[in-house]
Design an enzyme around this catalytic site. Structure first.
Site, short mmCIF file in Angstrom:
data_model
loop_
_atom_site.label_atom_id
_atom_site.label_comp_id
_atom_site.label_asym_id
_atom_site.label_seq_id
_atom_site.Cartn_x
_atom_site.Cartn_y
_atom_site.Cartn_z
N HIS A 74 -1.00 12.45 -30.79
CA HIS A 74 -0.19 12.70 -30.24
C HIS A 74 -0.36 13.12 -28.78
O HIS A 74 -1.19 13.95 -28.26
CB HIS A 74 -0.14 14.73 -31.36
CG HIS A 74 -0.48 15.18 -31.34
ND1 HIS A 74 -1.42 15.70 -31.73
CD2 HIS A 74 -0.41 16.96 -29.86
CE1 HIS A 74 -1.72 16.97 -31.85
NE2 HIS A 74 -1.64 17.37 -30.31
N HIS A 92 0.65 15.72 -25.48
CA HIS A 92 1.19 17.19 -24.67
C HIS A 92 1.41 16.35 -23.26
O HIS A 92 0.20 16.06 -22.72
CB HIS A 92 0.43 17.83 -24.98
CG HIS A 92 0.42 18.22 -26.24
ND1 HIS A 92 0.89 19.73 -26.53
CD2 HIS A 92 -0.23 18.50 -27.58
CE1 HIS A 92 0.76 19.91 -28.00
NE2 HIS A 92 -0.45 19.18 -28.06
N TYR A 114 -3.83 25.12 -22.77
CA TYR A 114 -3.52 24.88 -24.00
C TYR A 114 -3.23 23.09 -24.52
O TYR A 114 -3.96 22.75 -25.28
CB TYR A 114 -2.16 24.97 -24.77
CG TYR A 114 -1.76 24.82 -26.49
CD1 TYR A 114 -2.42 25.03 -27.63
CD2 TYR A 114 -0.40 23.74 -26.20
CE1 TYR A 114 -2.25 24.61 -28.18
CE2 TYR A 114 0.03 23.67 -27.96
CZ TYR A 114 -1.44 23.89 -28.67
OH TYR A 114 -1.13 22.86 -30.10
#
Length: 130
Positions: free
Chosen positions: A58, A60, A124
């Site tokens: 994935h 981000h 993050y």
């Protein structure tokens, strides 16, 4: 803060999307090519990349956009162009893992963020893939 004609804005979006079937293909050269492609797309469209990183399955992205930018159009551009260019360069590897060569899941997550949370989101995103 940024300015447009008659307005001031500060809009940031945390965007996440996944590889189809959560296949773990975003590594090594594909990851590097993907980040280069997204950086070029964003530069060409005046989207501000604050932070970008991937895990193997994935993506981000913390993106600064103007009030005129439509999230669905931004996502269609990012996912469509990156899929086409990654398929062109890594067709054999992608087809080996993803039947039909479709790289991205059709869905995505998007949330706005404030200046107070922006630094936490950056940390993050940087931690992805560790």
């Amino acid at each position: 803060m940024k300015q447009g004609r008659g307005y001031v804005y500060d809009l940031y979006f945390h965007i996440i999307w996944c590889v189809k079937y959560r296949k773990r293909i975003l590594k090594d050269e594909i990851k590097d090519d993907f980040i280069s492609i997204v950086t070029k797309i964003c530069n060409d469209n005046d989207f501000e990349i604050v932070e970008i990183n991937t895990d193997e399955d994935h993506v981000h992205l913390l993106l600064g956009l103007s009030p005129q930018d439509s999230i669905p159009v931004v996502m269609k551009t990012l996912k469509g162009v990156s899929a086409r260019l990654l398929n062109a360069k890594h067709r054999d590897l992608i087809q080996k893992h993803l039947l039909g060569g479709h790289i991205w899941s059709p869905s995505y997550y998007v949330a706005t963020t404030s200046d107070n949370l922006k630094e936490n989101i950056i940390k993050y995103i940087r931690s992805q893939g560790e």
